[in-house]
Design a protein around this motif. Structure first.
Motif, mmCIF file in Angstrom:
data_model
loop_
_atom_site.group_PDB
_atom_site.id
_atom_site.type_symbol
_atom_site.label_atom_id
_atom_site.label_comp_id
_atom_site.label_asym_id
_atom_site.label_seq_id
_atom_site.Cartn_x
_atom_site.Cartn_y
_atom_site.Cartn_z
ATOM 1 N N ASN A 24 0.583 -1.140 0.129
ATOM 2 C CA ASN A 24 0.084 -0.009 -0.011
ATOM 3 C C ASN A 24 0.818 1.135 0.177
ATOM 4 O OD1 ASN A 24 -2.696 -1.242 0.206
ATOM 5 N ND2 ASN A 24 -1.958 -1.907 2.326
ATOM 6 N N GLY A 205 5.364 -5.765 8.982
ATOM 7 C CA GLY A 205 3.954 -5.496 8.069
ATOM 8 C C GLY A 205 3.282 -6.719 7.962
ATOM 9 N N GLY A 206 2.713 -6.819 6.785
ATOM 10 C CA GLY A 206 1.909 -8.015 6.320
ATOM 11 C C GLY A 206 2.975 -9.199 5.930
ATOM 12 N N GLY A 234 2.836 -10.517 9.314
ATOM 13 C CA GLY A 234 1.489 -10.710 9.767
ATOM 14 C C GLY A 234 0.848 -11.877 9.063
ATOM 15 N N GLU A 266 -7.608 -13.572 9.752
ATOM 16 C CA GLU A 266 -7.057 -12.225 9.947
ATOM 17 C C GLU A 266 -7.990 -11.249 10.607
ATOM 18 O OE1 GLU A 266 -6.332 -9.839 6.414
ATOM 19 O OE2 GLU A 266 -5.387 -8.339 7.448
ATOM 20 N N LYS A 269 -7.491 -12.339 14.286
ATOM 21 C CA LYS A 269 -6.385 -11.827 14.810
ATOM 22 C C LYS A 269 -6.309 -10.377 15.196
ATOM 23 C CE LYS A 269 -3.273 -10.275 11.662
ATOM 24 N NZ LYS A 269 -2.276 -10.048 10.573
ATOM 25 N N LYS A 270 -7.025 -9.640 14.240
ATOM 26 C CA LYS A 270 -7.257 -8.154 14.874
ATOM 27 C C LYS A 270 -8.169 -8.203 16.044
ATOM 28 C CE LYS A 270 -6.498 -6.194 10.228
ATOM 29 N NZ LYS A 270 -7.315 -5.676 9.039
ATOM 30 N N SER A 273 -6.082 -8.494 19.338
ATOM 31 C CA SER A 273 -5.341 -7.428 19.671
ATOM 32 C C SER A 273 -5.901 -6.623 20.621
ATOM 33 C CB SER A 273 -4.881 -6.730 18.332
ATOM 34 O OG SER A 273 -3.976 -7.277 17.521
ATOM 35 N N GLY A 334 4.393 -0.550 11.155
ATOM 36 C CA GLY A 334 3.785 -1.757 10.325
ATOM 37 C C GLY A 334 2.682 -2.284 11.303
ATOM 38 N N GLY A 335 1.642 -2.586 10.370
ATOM 39 C CA GLY A 335 0.238 -3.040 11.233
ATOM 40 C C GLY A 335 0.327 -4.226 12.067
ATOM 41 N N SER A 336 1.186 -5.169 12.124
ATOM 42 C CA SER A 336 1.503 -6.369 12.830
ATOM 43 C C SER A 336 2.050 -5.894 14.267
ATOM 44 C CB SER A 336 2.472 -7.257 12.116
ATOM 45 O OG SER A 336 1.638 -7.636 11.057
ATOM 46 N N ARG A 338 0.547 -3.908 16.104
ATOM 47 C CA ARG A 338 -0.522 -3.888 16.965
ATOM 48 C C ARG A 338 -0.640 -5.056 17.697
ATOM 49 N NH1 ARG A 338 -3.075 -1.704 12.343
ATOM 50 N NH2 ARG A 338 -3.081 0.618 12.521
ATOM 51 N N THR A 339 -0.129 -6.121 17.219
ATOM 52 C CA THR A 339 -0.093 -7.188 18.246
ATOM 53 C C THR A 339 0.606 -7.078 19.748
ATOM 54 O OG1 THR A 339 0.380 -8.408 16.144
ATOM 55 C CG2 THR A 339 0.299 -9.706 18.229
ATOM 56 N N ASP A 361 0.619 2.041 10.666
ATOM 57 C CA ASP A 361 0.637 2.136 9.178
ATOM 58 C C ASP A 361 1.012 3.502 8.731
ATOM 59 O OD1 ASP A 361 -0.351 -0.479 9.078
ATOM 60 O OD2 ASP A 361 -2.373 0.142 9.710
#
Ligand code: AMP
Length: 628
Positions: A24, A205-206, A234, A266, A269-270, A273, A334-336, A338-339, A361
């Protein structure tokens, strides 16, 4: 009253920071002293870094490209960034694994991507993505993006950086500087305000993981060590969750089941979190899945993956000759990240919590925007005087709505194109009605001119690809061209600039559109729906008349009742009843439509590849050009 096509307007200059990502891309700017990501007019903050090219070499980018993944699979280009500035030798393994054809370039040392017999250099594809990002930002802000800082991974070498710079130039962007993604993240957190320091940027990231150590001395960041894993992220967490979700059940190995499981994983997973447990319920064929996944079970499953990233952190610190306590700040990107387990493990490792205050992100784009505003010496968003279009321009579509091609305040010269198709079978001409103004319906807009594109070969409705182009030159002359792509038939009109409208009159027209915005939007939607409804009725009647064999009497009664219902709904002019009645009619004709479609496909496909057939499908829209 005549309205000029060009006026001197106050336009905001967007000095942007662009995160040109593998998956992205994002665009940010510093506006009124605050770094912020620019959402487009639809509220989207990210542009998928995807280009889709069809057989006619017509390219679409971003969300629109995503939608065409199955229509033009051979030209569906993702992860282009992996090939930027690389020779085929450099990327041999990745090229083999890519879902498209990567070849040794004939034009440069760099590899190229071959789509339907034509070669594209990765930087020209990245330029298309940057151009889309630029267009969205300009439309959203109503300004012009001419200068930007673009980010690249810390490990990018000179040729990859140069390719990124070239991509910016090709997209019409003056690239102020190429900066490292970890440096941008550190800037976003204002770490440059410290006199000196050592920082670690952890970017999960992903699909990829990068970790870099930065040293700040006298306001200058230097990446002193970097490492990573191009196949860790992720997506691996999702795979671990798929195992948990499908534990104890035998799911058939079908691609659609695998995709459904991945989506469910997915989303679980979110949820995990922020929650201690989540329930996953789904049915795949005969198999019913109903699992409650707890956070501890999930964390146990992903712990080996998180520890793998920490091994890289240890490695990079070792490279830099540092101990964890030498690091002043840790930044999450990176989005991951957030874990919760990732954050906890980083805190345990460094003895202090990492920075997670900003959206992980968005930090890279925000930092790039800050760098851009530092370089241009201003963080407020310049207002400059440019020649702009005072009002939006578009064409009338079937049903009386207007599709805008250029929005008001767009700096000129400018070129915009949009694809349309026909509304009825064997239509050999289309009337193009050029309109100006902010309202939604043609009747409320100023007519600038009409012309007819004739000589379209007879085809089924929806098959012709009519490309309409608006071009306003520096003098404010508008030229509108319509071209039918399968036959090459073309027609155009020049709209002369006329002057004489006062600023107040322009303001009035804009004000009027705001005042009527809601009712206009509804009128536009209803007009499109009515047009669609009428065409569904026409086709249903035609199918019943021509293929009585497919419509037994009870079904005929049912379809006729549904047609009656839709006619009444159309007459009412209300959105919801038309939608509901259309659904009823579509459901009652579903089996007939399916049989006809299969027949058409088997006839059309004969002698041609499925790709050819699908590739000729136009970018259909709900609203089509008005009948000629
Ligand atoms: P990026 O490549 O930085 O956009 O990261 C995308 C990855 O972040 C994907 O694997 C997402 O599933 C993941 N992600 C997004 N939101 C969350 C969340 N709330 N918790 C865990 N992972 C997330």
């Amino acid at each position: 009253m005549q309205i000029p096509l060009k006026v001197k307007g106050q336009t905001v200059e967007i000095v942007a920071g662009i995160d040109l990502g593998t998956t992205n891309s994002l665009c940010a700017w510093v506006h009124e002293g605050t770094a912020q990501v620019i959402a487009d007019r639809e509220g989207r903050r990210i542009t998928p870094s995807v280009v889709n090219i069809d057989e006619q070499h017509h390219a679409v980018v971003g969300d629109e490209a995503q939608e065409r993944a199955l229509v033009s699979p051979e030209g569906h280009l993702t992860s282009i960034k992996r090939f930027m500035g690389r020779s085929l030798e450099d990327v041999y393994d990745e090229a083999k694994a890519a879902p498209y054809t990567v070849v040794a370039g004939t034009r440069t040392e760099q590899c190229s991507i071959r789509v339907y017999g034509k070669e594209y250099v990765p930087e020209e594809l990245s330029a298309m993505i940057l151009a889309e990002v630029k267009k969205r930002a300009e439309r959203a802000v109503g300004g012009r993006l001419r200068r930007a800082v673009i980010t690249v991974p810390a490990y990018f070498d000179d040729s990859q950086r140069q390719a990124t710079r070239n991509a910016g130039r090709m997209a019409g962007i003056d690239v102020l500087r190429i900066i490292n993604e970890p440096t941008a993240a550190a800037l976003a957190y204002g770490l440059n305000h410290k006199k000196a320091g050592t920082f670690l940027v952890y970017d999960l990231g992903g699909g990829t993981f990068d970790v870099s150590v930065l040293k700040l001395t006298e306001g200058v960041f230097k990446v002193i060590a970097t490492t990573g894993n191009t196949a860790l992220g992720g997506d691996d967490f999702d795979r671990a969750l798929v195992e948990l979700i499908s534990e104890g059940v035998q799911v058939e190995q079908k691609p659609q089941y695998r995709a459904a499981l991945k989506i469910a994983a997915e989303s679980a997973k979110k949820a995990l979190s922020s929650q201690d447990a989540t329930r996953v319920q789904m049915q795949l064929g005969d198999v019913v899945i109903d699992q409650t996944i707890t956070r501890p079970a999930y964390e146990a499953a992903i712990a080996p993956l998180v520890h793998k990233t920490l091994a890289s952190v240890e490695f990079v610190l070792d490279e830099a000759g540092l101990d964890p306590e030498d690091v002043n700040d840790v930044v999450c990107v990176g989005g991951s990240t957030r874990t919760p387990l990732v954050r906890q493990e980083l805190e345990r490792f460094f003895g202090k919590p990492p920075h997670t205050e900003l959206n992980p992100d968005e930090v890279v784009a925000l930092g790039a925007a800050i760098q851009a505003s530092i370089l241009t010496g201003d963080g407020t968003g310049d207002t400059v005087l440019l020649d702009v279009t005072p009002l939006s321009l578009g064409i009338e579509t079937y049903g009386g709505g207007c599709t805008k091609l250029l929005w008001r305040n767009t700096p000129v010269p400018v070129r915009a194109t949009e694809g349309f198709t026909t509304h009825v079978d064997d239509q050999t001409a289309v009337a193009i009605h050029v309109l100006q103004g902010e309202r939604e319906m043609a009747a409320d807009l100023r007519s600038l001119g009409r012309f007819v594109l004739r000589g379209i070969p007879p085809m089924k409705a929806g098959m012709p690809r009519v490309l309409v182009e608006f071009f306003i030159d520096a003098d404010g002359l508008l030229k509108v061209t319509a071209k039918e792509m399968t036959s090459g038939t073309e027609a155009s009109i020049d709209v002369q600039p006329t002057y004489g409208l006062t600023d107040e009159q322009v303001e009035d027209m804009i004000f009027e559109s705001i005042e009527h915005a809601e009712e206009d939007m509804i009128a536009h939607i209803v007009a499109d729906l009515k047009a669609e409804g009428e065409s569904v009725i026409r086709y249903s009647r035609k199918a019943m008349a021509e293929r009585a064999d497919l419509v037994p009497p009870p079904l005929r009664v049912q379809i006729e009742a549904a047609i009656g219902g839709l006619e009444a709904a159309i007459a009412s002019g209300e959105k919801e009843p038309i939608e509901a009645a259309m659904l009823v009619l579509n459901e009652s004709t579903a089996t007939v439509a399916e049989t006809l479609m299969n027949e058409v496909l088997s006839v059309t496909v004969a002698g041609r590849s499925v790709g050819e057939v699908i590739g000729t499908e136009p970018r259909t829209r709900a609203s089509d050009i008005q009948l000629g």
